[in-house]
Design an enzyme around this catalytic site. Structure first.
Site, PDB file in Angstrom:
ATOM      1  N   HIS A 151       0.845  -1.186   0.000  1.00  0.00           N
ATOM      2  CA  HIS A 151       0.000   0.000   0.000  1.00  0.00           C
ATOM      3  C   HIS A 151       0.885   1.241   0.000  1.00  0.00           C
ATOM      4  O   HIS A 151       2.042   1.206   0.450  1.00  0.00           O
ATOM      5  CB  HIS A 151      -0.893   0.021   1.235  1.00  0.00           C
ATOM      6  CG  HIS A 151      -1.977  -1.000   1.216  1.00  0.00           C
ATOM      7  ND1 HIS A 151      -3.066  -0.924   2.047  1.00  0.00           N
ATOM      8  CD2 HIS A 151      -2.155  -2.132   0.473  1.00  0.00           C
ATOM      9  CE1 HIS A 151      -3.874  -1.942   1.826  1.00  0.00           C
ATOM     10  NE2 HIS A 151      -3.337  -2.702   0.880  1.00  0.00           N
ATOM     11  N   GLU A 193       0.935   3.869   1.848  1.00  0.00           N
ATOM     12  CA  GLU A 193       1.430   4.268   3.170  1.00  0.00           C
ATOM     13  C   GLU A 193       2.597   3.399   3.618  1.00  0.00           C
ATOM     14  O   GLU A 193       3.576   3.909   4.172  1.00  0.00           O
ATOM     15  CB  GLU A 193       0.315   4.160   4.226  1.00  0.00           C
ATOM     16  CG  GLU A 193      -0.905   5.000   3.928  1.00  0.00           C
ATOM     17  CD  GLU A 193      -2.001   4.246   3.204  1.00  0.00           C
ATOM     18  OE1 GLU A 193      -3.179   4.520   3.487  1.00  0.00           O
ATOM     19  OE2 GLU A 193      -1.703   3.387   2.348  1.00  0.00           O
ATOM     20  N   CYS A 251      -6.220   2.004   5.819  1.00  0.00           N
ATOM     21  CA  CYS A 251      -6.874   0.766   6.258  1.00  0.00           C
ATOM     22  C   CYS A 251      -6.285   0.314   7.600  1.00  0.00           C
ATOM     23  O   CYS A 251      -5.401   0.962   8.157  1.00  0.00           O
ATOM     24  CB  CYS A 251      -6.673  -0.327   5.207  1.00  0.00           C
ATOM     25  SG  CYS A 251      -4.951  -0.907   5.094  1.00  0.00           S
ATOM     26  N   CYS A 287      -2.390  -0.352   7.457  1.00  0.00           N
ATOM     27  CA  CYS A 287      -1.612   0.887   7.380  1.00  0.00           C
ATOM     28  C   CYS A 287      -1.732   1.706   8.663  1.00  0.00           C
ATOM     29  O   CYS A 287      -0.755   2.304   9.111  1.00  0.00           O
ATOM     30  CB  CYS A 287      -2.050   1.690   6.165  1.00  0.00           C
ATOM     31  SG  CYS A 287      -1.638   0.856   4.609  1.00  0.00           S
TER      32      CYS A 287
END
Length: 163
Positions: free
Chosen positions: A55, A57, A85, A88
């Site tokens: 992801h 992040e 999410c 993260c």
């Protein structure tokens, strides 16, 4: 609430999200800033890397920790286009990021304010500041376009398979 620096780095995160979009990834971008300078950035690369943890992040956090040569990012701000999410949010909390600015809430899997107050519940980083809504409309439009195109592609592929 938001200043010129916030606008500058959210725009950079948005441009990273556009790069993800162009590469067929969910269009999310992230930038980590320390003392007015970007020290880590990333965009979603889960399809490219075949890695569920790739992801925006996560990539930005790793880059920032490497740049800073320290995993404590308490003096940093994370700019991310979409609310993080659960995974993260955990990484954000563990890395002690001091401030989070995100553009668009994610009512489906957002773990900072939409579905759950993950930062409060994790109770690891009590000093984090969270602000949201910067560039919300532009980010919303980008996400809508991506998923509209994805559904159309899926429908087209399904029709082709049925032929």
């Amino acid at each position: 609430m938001f200043d010129e620096t916030d606008a500058k780095f959210m725009k950079k995160a948005y441009l990273l999200a556009m790069r993800a979009y162009e590469e067929g990834e969910v269009p999310i971008g992230a930038v980590i800033v320390r003392e007015g300078k970007a020290i880590g950035e990333g965009y979603n690369q889960t399809e490219l890397l075949r890695d569920a943890t790739a992801h925006a992040e996560m990539i930005a956090i790793t880059a920032a920790e490497n740049t800073k040569d320290n995993w404590h990012l308490n003096d940093c701000t994370l700019y991310v286009t979409v609310e993080p999410c659960m995974m993260c949010t955990g990484a954000i909390s563990l890395s002690r990021i001091g401030r989070i600015v995100y553009g668009l809430e994610d009512p489906r899997i957002g773990f900072i304010s939409s579905r759950f107050d993950g930062l409060q519940e994790l109770n690891i980083n009590k000093a984090v500041t969270v602000e949201s809504g910067l560039m919300r409309d532009e980010i919303y439009e980008l996400m809508q376009n991506f998923f509209r195109e994805l559904r159309a592609r899926d429908k087209s592929n399904k029709s082709a398979r049925e032929s």
